[in-house]
Design a protein around this motif. Structure first.
Motif, PDB file in Angstrom:
ATOM      1  N   SER A   5       0.810  -1.198   0.000  1.00 53.98           N
ATOM      2  CA  SER A   5       0.000   0.000   0.000  1.00 53.98           C
ATOM      3  C   SER A   5       0.858   1.269   0.000  1.00 53.98           C
ATOM      4  O   SER A   5       1.287   1.739  -1.045  1.00 53.98           O
ATOM      5  N   ALA A   6       1.183   1.796   1.189  1.00 56.53           N
ATOM      6  CA  ALA A   6       1.809   3.106   1.273  1.00 56.53           C
ATOM      7  C   ALA A   6       3.202   3.150   0.651  1.00 56.53           C
ATOM      8  O   ALA A   6       3.501   4.013  -0.155  1.00 56.53           O
ATOM      9  N   GLN A   7       4.064   2.229   1.010  1.00 55.60           N
ATOM     10  CA  GLN A   7       5.428   2.230   0.509  1.00 55.60           C
ATOM     11  C   GLN A   7       5.967   0.812   0.550  1.00 55.60           C
ATOM     12  O   GLN A   7       5.484  -0.026   1.295  1.00 55.60           O
ATOM     13  N   SER A   8       6.982   0.544  -0.273  1.00 50.37           N
ATOM     14  CA  SER A   8       7.485  -0.821  -0.371  1.00 50.37           C
ATOM     15  C   SER A   8       8.619  -1.095   0.600  1.00 50.37           C
ATOM     16  O   SER A   8       8.827  -2.228   1.009  1.00 50.37           O
ATOM     17  N   THR A   9       9.378  -0.066   1.001  1.00 48.49           N
ATOM     18  CA  THR A   9      10.467  -0.252   1.952  1.00 48.49           C
ATOM     19  C   THR A   9      10.462   0.898   2.953  1.00 48.49           C
ATOM     20  O   THR A   9       9.935   1.983   2.686  1.00 48.49           O
ATOM     21  N   LEU A  10      11.061   0.661   4.104  1.00 47.63           N
ATOM     22  CA  LEU A  10      11.112   1.677   5.153  1.00 47.63           C
ATOM     23  C   LEU A  10      11.971   2.867   4.745  1.00 47.63           C
ATOM     24  O   LEU A  10      11.714   4.004   5.137  1.00 47.63           O
ATOM     25  N   PHE A  11      13.007   2.593   3.954  1.00 46.77           N
ATOM     26  CA  PHE A  11      13.932   3.630   3.491  1.00 46.77           C
ATOM     27  C   PHE A  11      14.521   3.160   2.167  1.00 46.77           C
ATOM     28  O   PHE A  11      14.328   2.000   1.759  1.00 46.77           O
ATOM     29  N   ALA A  12      15.223   4.024   1.490  1.00 40.82           N
ATOM     30  CA  ALA A  12      15.814   3.674   0.195  1.00 40.82           C
ATOM     31  C   ALA A  12      17.020   2.762   0.397  1.00 40.82           C
ATOM     32  O   ALA A  12      17.948   3.100   1.131  1.00 40.82           O
ATOM     33  N   TYR A  13      16.994   1.607  -0.244  1.00 41.20           N
ATOM     34  CA  TYR A  13      18.114   0.682  -0.163  1.00 41.20           C
ATOM     35  C   TYR A  13      19.245   1.167  -1.086  1.00 41.20           C
ATOM     36  O   TYR A  13      18.985   1.810  -2.122  1.00 41.20           O
ATOM     37  N   PRO A  14      20.484   0.831  -0.758  1.00 40.02           N
ATOM     38  CA  PRO A  14      21.599   1.225  -1.623  1.00 40.02           C
ATOM     39  C   PRO A  14      21.647   0.367  -2.891  1.00 40.02           C
ATOM     40  O   PRO A  14      21.043  -0.711  -2.963  1.00 40.02           O
ATOM     41  N   THR A  15      22.387   0.838  -3.883  1.00 35.23           N
ATOM     42  CA  THR A  15      22.613   0.109  -5.131  1.00 35.23           C
ATOM     43  C   THR A  15      24.113  -0.075  -5.311  1.00 35.23           C
ATOM     44  O   THR A  15      24.877   0.893  -5.197  1.00 35.23           O
ATOM     45  N   ALA A  16      24.523  -1.302  -5.554  1.00 40.95           N
ATOM     46  CA  ALA A  16      25.959  -1.573  -5.731  1.00 40.95           C
ATOM     47  C   ALA A  16      26.436  -0.998  -7.059  1.00 40.95           C
ATOM     48  O   ALA A  16      25.764  -1.150  -8.087  1.00 40.95           O
ATOM     49  N   PRO A  17      27.591  -0.338  -7.088  1.00 34.86           N
ATOM     50  CA  PRO A  17      28.121   0.232  -8.338  1.00 34.86           C
ATOM     51  C   PRO A  17      28.664  -0.855  -9.259  1.00 34.86           C
ATOM     52  O   PRO A  17      28.926  -1.992  -8.829  1.00 34.86           O
ATOM     53  N   ASP A  18      28.851  -0.505 -10.509  1.00 31.83           N
ATOM     54  CA  ASP A  18      29.367  -1.461 -11.497  1.00 31.83           C
ATOM     55  C   ASP A  18      30.786  -1.908 -11.189  1.00 31.83           C
ATOM     56  O   ASP A  18      31.248  -2.929 -11.718  1.00 31.83           O
ATOM     57  N   THR A  19      31.495  -1.168 -10.372  1.00 33.27           N
ATOM     58  CA  THR A  19      32.867  -1.549 -10.021  1.00 33.27           C
ATOM     59  C   THR A  19      32.907  -2.808  -9.152  1.00 33.27           C
ATOM     60  O   THR A  19      33.956  -3.432  -9.027  1.00 33.27           O
ATOM     61  N   CYS A  20      31.764  -3.156  -8.547  1.00 31.59           N
ATOM     62  CA  CYS A  20      31.685  -4.406  -7.779  1.00 31.59           C
ATOM     63  C   CYS A  20      31.376  -5.529  -8.765  1.00 31.59           C
ATOM     64  O   CYS A  20      30.228  -5.676  -9.207  1.00 31.59           O
ATOM     65  N   LYS A  21      32.364  -6.308  -9.099  1.00 32.17           N
ATOM     66  CA  LYS A  21      32.234  -7.271 -10.195  1.00 32.17           C
ATOM     67  C   LYS A  21      31.702  -8.639  -9.762  1.00 32.17           C
ATOM     68  O   LYS A  21      31.111  -9.358 -10.563  1.00 32.17           O
ATOM     69  N   GLY A  68      31.307  -9.310  -3.770  1.00 30.54           N
ATOM     70  CA  GLY A  68      31.675  -7.901  -3.700  1.00 30.54           C
ATOM     71  C   GLY A  68      30.459  -6.994  -3.664  1.00 30.54           C
ATOM     72  O   GLY A  68      30.411  -6.020  -2.905  1.00 30.54           O
ATOM     73  N   ARG A  69      29.463  -7.309  -4.483  1.00 30.12           N
ATOM     74  CA  ARG A  69      28.244  -6.504  -4.510  1.00 30.12           C
ATOM     75  C   ARG A  69      27.494  -6.622  -3.177  1.00 30.12           C
ATOM     76  O   ARG A  69      26.997  -5.627  -2.643  1.00 30.12           O
ATOM     77  N   CYS A  70      27.430  -7.842  -2.663  1.00 34.25           N
ATOM     78  CA  CYS A  70      26.737  -8.042  -1.391  1.00 34.25           C
ATOM     79  C   CYS A  70      27.490  -7.374  -0.244  1.00 34.25           C
ATOM     80  O   CYS A  70      26.868  -6.812   0.672  1.00 34.25           O
ATOM     81  N   ASN A  71      28.804  -7.422  -0.261  1.00 35.31           N
ATOM     82  CA  ASN A  71      29.583  -6.724   0.764  1.00 35.31           C
ATOM     83  C   ASN A  71      29.253  -5.230   0.767  1.00 35.31           C
ATOM     84  O   ASN A  71      29.065  -4.615   1.824  1.00 35.31           O
ATOM     85  N   TYR A  72      29.216  -4.653  -0.421  1.00 34.05           N
ATOM     86  CA  TYR A  72      28.907  -3.229  -0.546  1.00 34.05           C
ATOM     87  C   TYR A  72      27.517  -2.929   0.019  1.00 34.05           C
ATOM     88  O   TYR A  72      27.332  -1.976   0.796  1.00 34.05           O
ATOM     89  N   LEU A  73      26.530  -3.749  -0.363  1.00 31.99           N
ATOM     90  CA  LEU A  73      25.160  -3.520   0.088  1.00 31.99           C
ATOM     91  C   LEU A  73      25.020  -3.686   1.598  1.00 31.99           C
ATOM     92  O   LEU A  73      24.315  -2.906   2.255  1.00 31.99           O
ATOM     93  N   VAL A  74      25.688  -4.680   2.149  1.00 34.25           N
ATOM     94  CA  VAL A  74      25.616  -4.915   3.587  1.00 34.25           C
ATOM     95  C   VAL A  74      26.236  -3.743   4.351  1.00 34.25           C
ATOM     96  O   VAL A  74      25.689  -3.260   5.351  1.00 34.25           O
ATOM     97  N   GLN A  75      27.368  -3.268   3.865  1.00 35.93           N
ATOM     98  CA  GLN A  75      28.054  -2.165   4.553  1.00 35.93           C
ATOM     99  C   GLN A  75      27.244  -0.876   4.537  1.00 35.93           C
ATOM    100  O   GLN A  75      27.319  -0.079   5.467  1.00 35.93           O
ATOM    101  N   ARG A  76      26.457  -0.666   3.493  1.00 33.21           N
ATOM    102  CA  ARG A  76      25.742   0.608   3.323  1.00 33.21           C
ATOM    103  C   ARG A  76      24.225   0.469   3.426  1.00 33.21           C
ATOM    104  O   ARG A  76      23.505   1.420   3.139  1.00 33.21           O
TER     105      ARG A  76
END
Length: 295
Positions: free
Chosen positions: A23-39, A43-51
């Motif tokens: 209904s109102a919103q899908s997440t409590l806050f905006a989740y991060p997006t891993a950059p293309d440099t995380c190959k 690496g992508r999951c590490n970035y997402l977990v940290q941020r």
């Protein structure tokens, strides 16, 4: 201070969470997006977990109507961790809980959400990761003493039966009344099955299903598996008599305090140990055990 939200409340949140999210919103806050440099996936999951929590204003109270979104956020955070480096995950949880203390209500809600996901949902949580949540509350000197004691107990029980580590050498009462310890007898088996159940109809049915399993009986006969049938809680008057037949092939005993001492999250529950008593699997259902034995 308000007490922790009860597990019953979180069950209701979990059940209604997806409908609320739609209904109102899908997440409590905006989740991060891993950059293309995380190959790599890690690496992508590490970035997402940290941020992951960067977009959440932890110092501001999370309103009660957003509790289901918080539960979803904690679940998503933990699921990303399954493909992240465990040390990165542990550091992230410690950092999250340190920052969350800027609002004590949020701090407790996050810990309670992690607890609910561990004990009442099929979310996979690494033991050490949950211990980081639990220790943060146990060490919070400002928290209610009963809340701290609750989480200290969880820490002790999980550490006594942590995945990949040797299980505590607990003492149980044998059928004849004598005391034995799990490590007392030197065995040559490849693995152990510890079957924990109450002295009730569910426990009786679980034992019957395992005792008649062809795969398990073949493994016992060949010496590959040894079964410990451990009854927890109060014993009935006929427990010893009813257990006598199982004792022909299994080691049968009672450990009334097992639910307090070990990380047993359901009953009946099976733990799988290797030959050195290291926990290879825990809180496994009878159906799952039978599937594994007969593949």
């Amino acid at each position: 201070m308000k007490k922790l939200l009860t597990l019953l409340l979180f069950v209701a949140i979990a059940a209604g969470g997806h409908a609320f999210n739609a209904s109102a919103q899908s997440t409590l806050f905006a989740y991060p997006t891993a950059p293309d440099t995380c190959k790599t996936l890690e690496g992508r999951c590490n970035y997402l977990v940290q941020r992951f929590w960067d977009g959440c204003e932890l110092s501001k109270p999370i309103k009660a109507e957003n509790d289901s979104l918080l539960l979803t956020a904690v679940r998503d955070y933990l699921e990303i961790m399954m493909n992240a480096n465990v040390n990165v995950s542990l550091a992230s949880v410690r950092n999250l809980m340190f920052k969350a203390q800027s609002n004590q209500s949020n701090f407790l809600k996050i810990a309670q959400a992690a607890e609910m996901l561990l004990y009442m949902q099929p979310t996979t949580i690494i033991d050490d990761v949950y211990l980081a949540f639990a220790r943060s509350v146990a060490d919070a000197t400002w928290a209610d003493k009963n809340v701290r004691a609750h989480f200290r107990h969880q820490v002790k029980a999980i550490e006594a039966s942590k995945l990949t580590a040797p299980i505590a050498n607990f003492e149980f009462t044998a059928l004849g009344g004598g005391k034995s310890k799990l490590y007392d007898k030197a065995d040559t088996c490849q693995s152990y099955l510890l079957v924990f159940s109450r002295d009730d109809s569910d426990g009786s049915f679980a034992r019957l299903r395992l005792s008649t399993d062809a795969g398990l009986n073949a493994a016992i006969a060949s010496g590959r598996i040894k079964v410990y049938d451990i009854t927890v809680g109060r014993l009935g008057a006929n427990w010893a008599k009813e257990s006598a037949d199982y004792a022909k092939h299994w080691t049968v005993g009672s450990y009334p305090d097992a639910l307090n001492a070990l990380d047993i999250r359901m009953l009946p529950s099976v733990f799988i140990l290797d030959k050195d008593h290291r926990v290879q699997g825990k809180n496994i259902s009878i159906d799952q055990v039978k599937d594994m034995l007969n593949r």
